[in-house]
Design a protein around this motif. Structure first.
Motif, short mmCIF file in Angstrom:
data_model
loop_
_atom_site.label_atom_id
_atom_site.label_comp_id
_atom_site.label_asym_id
_atom_site.label_seq_id
_atom_site.Cartn_x
_atom_site.Cartn_y
_atom_site.Cartn_z
N UNK A 89 -4.51 7.85 -4.18
CA UNK A 89 -4.03 8.80 -5.18
C UNK A 89 -4.87 10.06 -5.19
N UNK A 90 -4.23 11.18 -5.02
CA UNK A 90 -4.92 12.45 -5.16
C UNK A 90 -5.17 12.78 -6.62
N UNK A 91 -4.34 12.25 -7.50
CA UNK A 91 -4.49 12.46 -8.93
C UNK A 91 -5.02 11.16 -9.55
N UNK A 92 -4.30 10.59 -10.52
CA UNK A 92 -4.83 9.39 -11.17
C UNK A 92 -4.11 8.09 -10.80
N UNK A 93 -2.97 8.18 -10.12
CA UNK A 93 -2.28 6.98 -9.68
C UNK A 93 -1.47 6.26 -10.74
N UNK A 122 0.83 -1.19 0.00
CA UNK A 122 0.00 0.00 0.00
C UNK A 122 0.86 1.24 0.00
N UNK A 123 0.46 2.23 -0.77
CA UNK A 123 1.24 3.45 -0.85
C UNK A 123 0.36 4.65 -1.18
N UNK A 124 0.87 5.79 -0.84
CA UNK A 124 0.27 7.03 -1.29
C UNK A 124 0.90 7.38 -2.64
N UNK A 125 0.22 8.24 -3.36
CA UNK A 125 0.78 8.80 -4.59
C UNK A 125 1.48 10.09 -4.19
N UNK A 126 2.79 10.13 -4.40
CA UNK A 126 3.58 11.32 -4.04
C UNK A 126 4.25 11.85 -5.30
N UNK A 127 3.76 12.98 -5.76
CA UNK A 127 4.31 13.60 -6.97
C UNK A 127 4.31 12.62 -8.15
N UNK A 128 3.24 11.85 -8.27
CA UNK A 128 3.11 10.90 -9.37
C UNK A 128 3.96 9.66 -9.21
N UNK A 129 4.40 9.37 -7.99
CA UNK A 129 5.27 8.23 -7.73
C UNK A 129 4.83 7.59 -6.42
N UNK A 130 5.40 6.42 -6.11
CA UNK A 130 5.11 5.78 -4.83
C UNK A 130 5.74 6.59 -3.69
#
Length: 153
Positions: A96-100, A58-66
């Motif tokens: 993902x705040x964006x599209x992941x 599990x991960x967050x989306x950070x600047x379009x990356x893991x």
């Protein structure tokens, strides 16, 4: 007893809800022969991976990356696990705040190098927070644990 490892970055209350939902899903009453170990990415070591039969990431989306925490996990376990864990079944969920897309691509690149086997498409919880994300993560945990319990993965 089969071993399921959960390595999920949870830096906020909402991402913690997602990780807790995954773990709740793995405790479904019909799952009998699976033990679950949860380890924060920064504390997970190669031995944790070497001893498991499947893994949920599990991960967050950070600047379009893991997240950096999950990338650090991969950096530390990559070579010690490369030969021993080929074919390891895994699943991924992303907040993902964006599209992941970039996050999923980055994890796919590393897991392809490790020769791990994705057992389902990544679950991407994208956009504004939605309480349904926790339900989806719980279903993910149940599906992976039941599949491991049944010998499907």
């Amino acid at each position: 007893m089969k071993k399921l490892l959960v390595v999920a970055h949870a830096p906020s209350p909402n991402t913690l809800k997602l990780r807790e939902a995954v773990l709740a899903g793995t405790r479904h009453p019909s799952i009998c022969e699976v033990s679950v170990k949860e380890v924060e990415p920064l504390h997970a070591i190669a031995k944790d991976v070497l001893e498991c039969d499947a893994i949920i990431l599990g991960t967050t989306e950070n600047l379009g990356y893991m997240s950096g925490a999950l990338k650090d996990f991969f950096d530390r376990i990559y070579y010690p696990c490369l030969e021993e864990k080929q074919g390891l079944p895994f699943a991924l969920y992303v907040r993902a705040g964006q599209d992941g897309t970039g996050t999923c691509r980055a994890v796919e690149t590393i897991t392809t190098g490790l020769r791990w086997k994705a057992v389902q498409a990544p679950l991407v919880c994208r956009g504004e927070w939605d309480e349904d994300f926790a339900d989806q993560c719980q279903q993910l945990g149940t599906a992976i644990a039941m599949s491991l319990d049944a010998g499907i993965i």
